[in-house]
Design an enzyme around this catalytic site. Structure first.
Site, PDB file in Angstrom:
ATOM      1  N   SER A  58      43.252  44.135  47.645  1.00  0.00           N
ATOM      2  CA  SER A  58      41.866  44.075  48.121  1.00  0.00           C
ATOM      3  C   SER A  58      41.691  44.573  49.550  1.00  0.00           C
ATOM      4  O   SER A  58      40.584  44.930  49.941  1.00  0.00           O
ATOM      5  CB  SER A  58      41.320  42.654  48.004  1.00  0.00           C
ATOM      6  OG  SER A  58      41.974  41.791  48.913  1.00  0.00           O
ATOM      7  N   HIS A  97      40.790  38.897  54.196  1.00  0.00           N
ATOM      8  CA  HIS A  97      39.637  39.786  54.152  1.00  0.00           C
ATOM      9  C   HIS A  97      39.074  40.026  55.547  1.00  0.00           C
ATOM     10  O   HIS A  97      39.416  39.332  56.493  1.00  0.00           O
ATOM     11  CB  HIS A  97      38.543  39.231  53.243  1.00  0.00           C
ATOM     12  CG  HIS A  97      38.819  39.447  51.788  1.00  0.00           C
ATOM     13  ND1 HIS A  97      38.037  38.919  50.806  1.00  0.00           N
ATOM     14  CD2 HIS A  97      39.794  40.145  51.144  1.00  0.00           C
ATOM     15  CE1 HIS A  97      38.505  39.273  49.618  1.00  0.00           C
ATOM     16  NE2 HIS A  97      39.588  40.012  49.812  1.00  0.00           N
ATOM     17  N   ASP A 122      32.401  38.909  49.451  1.00  0.00           N
ATOM     18  CA  ASP A 122      32.770  37.641  48.836  1.00  0.00           C
ATOM     19  C   ASP A 122      31.515  36.813  48.608  1.00  0.00           C
ATOM     20  O   ASP A 122      30.616  36.798  49.439  1.00  0.00           O
ATOM     21  CB  ASP A 122      33.756  36.873  49.725  1.00  0.00           C
ATOM     22  CG  ASP A 122      35.042  37.646  49.929  1.00  0.00           C
ATOM     23  OD1 ASP A 122      35.430  38.407  49.034  1.00  0.00           O
ATOM     24  OD2 ASP A 122      35.655  37.489  51.003  1.00  0.00           O
TER      25      ASP A 122
END
Length: 138
Positions: A58, A97, A122
């Site tokens: 990711s 992230h 998210d």
């Protein structure tokens, strides 16, 4: 598997008791040394998990699967663009992230995050229990 166990047991039974005891002590020293190093890293970094492995893609191209991240706790204000590591309640695996938005309230800071390689951000904001990440040199 069973044959391996039998071979190991056979070699242990042929050893002298003093040699077996020495192997047990050496194993204990290795394990306790690893625990001491881990606990020292926890104290030095202020992080419950000072080293994590990236498990997903990711955050590619910034971080790839298998990269090691060295984490530390920092009390400075969060900024858009920083990379944070956080846990979601009910999940054991930490998430790495990038911060998209920071929402400050009187007693709480919420952040909106997104993986660099993800199409969408998210869902929901994440509370300010976080750790900052820095990639370890290869």
């Amino acid at each position: 598997m069973e044959d391996t166990f039998k071979e190991m047991w056979g070699s242990l039974s042929r050893m002298r008791p003093r040699m077996v005891f020495q192997h047990i002590i050496n194993f204990g020293l290795v394990v306790s040394s690893a625990l001491m190093i881990w606990k020292s890293l926890i104290l030095l970094t202020g992080s419950e998990s000072p080293i994590v492995v990236v498990l997903s893609g990711s955050m590619e191209p910034a971080f790839h699967r298998g990269d090691l991240l060295f984490l530390y706790h920092n009390d400075s204000p969060l900024r858009v663009g920083e990379i944070v590591v956080f846990k979601i309640e009910g999940r054991e695996i930490p998430i790495v992230h990038r911060i998209l938005e920071v929402h400050e309230r009187e007693d709480q800071v919420d952040i909106l995050t997104k993986g660099d390689n993800n199409q969408v951000d998210d869902r929901g904001s994440v509370s300010y229990t976080h750790l900052r990440a820095h990639e370890t040199p290869e």
